[in-house]
Design a protein around this motif. Structure first.
Motif, PDB file in Angstrom:
ATOM      1  N   ASP A 170      -5.402   1.322  -2.609  1.00  0.00           N
ATOM      2  CA  ASP A 170      -6.043   2.503  -2.022  1.00  0.00           C
ATOM      3  C   ASP A 170      -5.230   3.773  -2.155  1.00  0.00           C
ATOM      4  O   ASP A 170      -5.365   4.680  -1.328  1.00  0.00           O
ATOM      5  N   ILE A 171      -4.388   3.848  -3.191  1.00  0.00           N
ATOM      6  CA  ILE A 171      -3.616   5.088  -3.375  1.00  0.00           C
ATOM      7  C   ILE A 171      -4.004   5.775  -4.684  1.00  0.00           C
ATOM      8  O   ILE A 171      -4.507   5.146  -5.624  1.00  0.00           O
ATOM      9  N   VAL A 172      -3.746   7.055  -4.714  1.00  0.00           N
ATOM     10  CA  VAL A 172      -3.997   7.880  -5.897  1.00  0.00           C
ATOM     11  C   VAL A 172      -3.142   7.368  -7.063  1.00  0.00           C
ATOM     12  O   VAL A 172      -2.009   6.934  -6.864  1.00  0.00           O
ATOM     13  N   PRO A 179     -10.630   8.401   6.706  1.00  0.00           N
ATOM     14  CA  PRO A 179     -10.432   9.074   5.410  1.00  0.00           C
ATOM     15  C   PRO A 179      -9.319  10.110   5.417  1.00  0.00           C
ATOM     16  O   PRO A 179      -9.565  11.315   5.453  1.00  0.00           O
ATOM     17  N   THR A 180      -8.087   9.631   5.320  1.00  0.00           N
ATOM     18  CA  THR A 180      -6.955  10.546   5.132  1.00  0.00           C
ATOM     19  C   THR A 180      -7.102  11.272   3.791  1.00  0.00           C
ATOM     20  O   THR A 180      -7.874  10.851   2.928  1.00  0.00           O
ATOM     21  N   PRO A 181      -6.344  12.338   3.607  1.00  0.00           N
ATOM     22  CA  PRO A 181      -6.380  13.009   2.292  1.00  0.00           C
ATOM     23  C   PRO A 181      -6.097  12.036   1.143  1.00  0.00           C
ATOM     24  O   PRO A 181      -6.774  12.085   0.105  1.00  0.00           O
ATOM     25  N   GLU A 182      -5.132  11.138   1.308  1.00  0.00           N
ATOM     26  CA  GLU A 182      -4.829  10.162   0.249  1.00  0.00           C
ATOM     27  C   GLU A 182      -6.037   9.265  -0.012  1.00  0.00           C
ATOM     28  O   GLU A 182      -6.383   8.992  -1.175  1.00  0.00           O
ATOM     29  N   ARG A 219      -9.156   9.938   0.590  1.00  0.00           N
ATOM     30  CA  ARG A 219     -10.275  10.707   0.023  1.00  0.00           C
ATOM     31  C   ARG A 219     -10.101  10.853  -1.485  1.00  0.00           C
ATOM     32  O   ARG A 219     -11.028  10.617  -2.260  1.00  0.00           O
ATOM     33  N   ARG A 242       6.357   5.613   0.143  1.00  0.00           N
ATOM     34  CA  ARG A 242       7.308   5.580  -0.971  1.00  0.00           C
ATOM     35  C   ARG A 242       8.595   6.304  -0.595  1.00  0.00           C
ATOM     36  O   ARG A 242       9.703   5.801  -0.817  1.00  0.00           O
ATOM     37  N   THR A 281       0.861  -1.198   0.000  1.00  0.00           N
ATOM     38  CA  THR A 281       0.000   0.000   0.000  1.00  0.00           C
ATOM     39  C   THR A 281       0.889   1.237   0.000  1.00  0.00           C
ATOM     40  O   THR A 281       1.023   1.938   1.001  1.00  0.00           O
ATOM     41  N   PRO A 282       1.490   1.537  -1.144  1.00  0.00           N
ATOM     42  CA  PRO A 282       2.557   2.561  -1.195  1.00  0.00           C
ATOM     43  C   PRO A 282       2.031   3.990  -1.282  1.00  0.00           C
ATOM     44  O   PRO A 282       2.039   4.615  -2.340  1.00  0.00           O
ATOM     45  N   THR A 283       1.629   4.520  -0.137  1.00  0.00           N
ATOM     46  CA  THR A 283       1.288   5.943  -0.069  1.00  0.00           C
ATOM     47  C   THR A 283       2.522   6.783  -0.366  1.00  0.00           C
ATOM     48  O   THR A 283       3.654   6.282  -0.317  1.00  0.00           O
ATOM     49  N   PRO A 284       2.347   8.070  -0.647  1.00  0.00           N
ATOM     50  CA  PRO A 284       3.521   8.931  -0.840  1.00  0.00           C
ATOM     51  C   PRO A 284       4.499   8.860   0.338  1.00  0.00           C
ATOM     52  O   PRO A 284       5.720   8.811   0.136  1.00  0.00           O
ATOM     53  N   GLU A 327       0.048  13.283   8.877  1.00  0.00           N
ATOM     54  CA  GLU A 327      -1.383  13.406   9.190  1.00  0.00           C
ATOM     55  C   GLU A 327      -1.656  13.061  10.652  1.00  0.00           C
ATOM     56  O   GLU A 327      -2.404  13.763  11.335  1.00  0.00           O
ATOM     57  N   ILE A 387      -7.908  11.715  11.773  1.00  0.00           N
ATOM     58  CA  ILE A 387      -7.532  12.645  10.707  1.00  0.00           C
ATOM     59  C   ILE A 387      -7.730  14.092  11.155  1.00  0.00           C
ATOM     60  O   ILE A 387      -8.509  14.389  12.054  1.00  0.00           O
ATOM     61  N   VAL A 427       2.201   2.954  -9.949  1.00  0.00           N
ATOM     62  CA  VAL A 427       2.971   3.650  -8.927  1.00  0.00           C
ATOM     63  C   VAL A 427       3.972   2.704  -8.270  1.00  0.00           C
ATOM     64  O   VAL A 427       5.163   2.995  -8.138  1.00  0.00           O
TER      65      VAL A 427
END
Lengths: 282, 282, 282
Positions: C58-60, C80-83, C85, A85, A79-82, B83, B59, A114
């Motif tokens: 679950d990432i952008v 719901p973190t910004p990522e 959302r 990463r 689950t590579p969020t920014p 966050e 959050i 990504v």
């Protein structure tokens, strides 16, 4: 599994696995994990049950520092969020600078852009070991787009060329998980036929093995054991424990519980009795 | 544990713990948790099993608001993403503005810079309670750099001066988890010898206790019980449940399952029968 | 539950549920989940136990793409973190563009502003199904501010007007979870009285049902079954498994383990024997 997988040579790996397991429990390796949010808790519990000391340090400005002091590091891309990463790149650099062995688990790369880009960046940093299923190893080697559809029964053999190519290119031990696990450093190849299908019915069944590899690599480093042997020992101990758990489980829920109990109780004798391994020079 | 830990004075704490547990189950405290991604699910399950109502609102733009309406709040620094850091500061401010009791758990501070800085910021906001192992309490008090290496057997005593210093400086109840838990508000000191080593073999074994403290503090606030008694009661109920679970467990996997069952079933009589506590004025 | 809930018409739903369950196990639907960090692991384990193929993407820049290739998608707003959302909005658009059925689970909306705004944005994208407890369904329909305080016994009936309004407004199947589950598409209404109170003592007991609905919708799409039947079938299979688990559990910890085992073993005959359902045209 045919008798081909019970040759004389297995005794070496079995003995090494037993010794590493004892050493690990005597001096728990600080095992640093950056892993996906689905399996974080299960992974920590697997390490604790086995006797290792997990630490999930996965944020920027801590991950690199911690990789420098850990016994071994896992970087799992599930689950590579920014944030993950950036922390992963920091950890790989920190591990390399300090000589900490690290494992790359390129979860679900291929079709997902990504993590695929990140995996290629990380593999260029020459992980000590790479663990994945056949689709992921094929994708990382550039031989497939990855994803679903590779039949589980064929995966290990289908990915052996990819594993050898990655080992040669990056100097890594490459482990392909499947009904028969294949592990190679480009010079030797080990096949392990232990395990149970229930490992695929529990989330983190594979991801946690990557963490166990990082723990064994940490212990191996202090005892002078080579990375191939460490990674294969991790697979052997983990899959023997899985067999013992499956024998007591009524389904995937109880299997996960039994697996943790089995990881805490499995001993050298159990491993010697159950091992179905083959090791060959190439 | 010597007979020193079974004096007359224990009866007060045991009676309070039993009353708080009953009150908690009758009117479940809304227990607000900002906790690390490793233990989030286990922490919620511990609260639900006990009879509390967990809410993991972590959050920005919700955490502060929610701390204002919750019965109690936990801020655990185990995986402090940006966050989470911002939400934690928001929650501490929201809790203080509303008078909501809150617990700080400074996981692994000392050597790790991001969480250490955050812990020092948060402790200045005067948490109702602080829970940690000896290394963390020493680090928070500025008496150690924290981290590994403190022998588990010695931790409680080694950290007692640090606990007293923190209690005096911030007006907090300070709980040091170890084989014997030590809890002080600077005026009284409670030692609890219940628990089981298996709590250290399950991830979240300590972190979930911080959430249980937040729940008990929430119930205590509505029943006029002081924070020291609430925090000590939480430790006592939790560690007695752990003993009952350990008696039925075959290893760390089954222990975690049994702990949840035990938290749901443990009653006032069980606590009175098993308690090994000592309470003294300073 | 009165005999009113065992009419002739139940046979249709029971037969459909059995057929969908068999089809799901024969060809596991790739079930895409964006869910909260508290229940991610448990949700994946529920899907794996049942026989579906979970993927927590679950990432952008991946979530939208993946929603386009998945069999079904779950968007759960629990943390719901910004990522999350941004990924949720991306996934809803990707699912709609590809015709992938998707489920919205508006966890704890009402009093919490960030998720409430997001839920209203998402519901305007016409989810295939919406699952929540009565408070959440009332809040989403604009008939309540949500939150605590709705008595659990009354929830299903209290929220039936809200469910019908949402179904009419957005063309969604709406499922209200409670002691009796209510499911409607605005034309028909199904009530299911199976389940067990222990589902409310395990975190993710409700959230995982949303994922099961996404899996059943994926299978239903390939077999030509309507969404109302798919969602009701998911509820029926899940709650019958919960009853079987509760009969073997000693508390909430063992219940969660038994639920996974029961999801793996429950069969068409078990469902037919246990079903307590009522289906009516409006």
């Amino acid at each position: 599994m045919s008798d081909r997988l019970r040759p004389e040579s297995e005794s070496t790996l079995v003995a090494s696995a037993a010794e590493l397991l004892s050493a690990l429990r005597e001096s728990p390796p600080l095992t640093h994990c950056i892993t996906n949010t689905v399996v974080t808790g299960f992974t920590a519990n697997v390490l604790l049950a086995l006797g290792a000391a997990p630490a999930m340090v996965d944020i920027v400005d801590e991950a690199g520092l911690f990789a420098g002091v850990a016994s071994g590091t896992l970087i799992n891309l599930g689950t590579p969020t920014p944030e993950h990463r950036a922390a992963s790149l920091e950890a790989a650099a920190g591990a390399n600078a300090a000589g900490t062995p690290w494992v790359l688990d390129p979860v679900a790369i291929g079709a997902l852009p990504v993590r695929t880009a990140l995996a290629h960046d990380l593999v260029a940093s020459r992980p000590t070991a790479i663990r994945g299923n056949a689709s992921e190893i094929l994708a990382l080697a550039g031989l497939s787009s990855g994803g679903r559809g590779v039949d589980a029964t064929d995966t290990t053999d289908a990915a052996s060329d990819a594993a050898l190519a990655l080992a040669a290119r990056h100097g890594s031990v490459v482990a392909v998980s499947g009904p028969v696990d294949l592990i190679t450093d480009g010079h030797r190849i080990v096949r392990i036929a232990n395990g149970d299908e229930l490992l695929t019915r529990v989330t983190g069944g594979g991801c946690a093995l990557g963490a166990v590899m990082a723990a064994f690599l940490g212990t191996a480093r202090t005892t002078g054991v080579d990375p191939l042997t460490a990674v294969a020992s991790a697979s052997l101990v983990y899959t023997v424990a899985a067999e013992r758990a499956a024998a007591r489980a009524a389904g995937p829920g109880s299997f996960a519980v039994e697996l943790l109990d089995a990881l805490a109780s499995v001993g050298p004798r159990d491993i010697a009795d159950a091992a179905r391994v083959e090791e060959r020079a190439l």
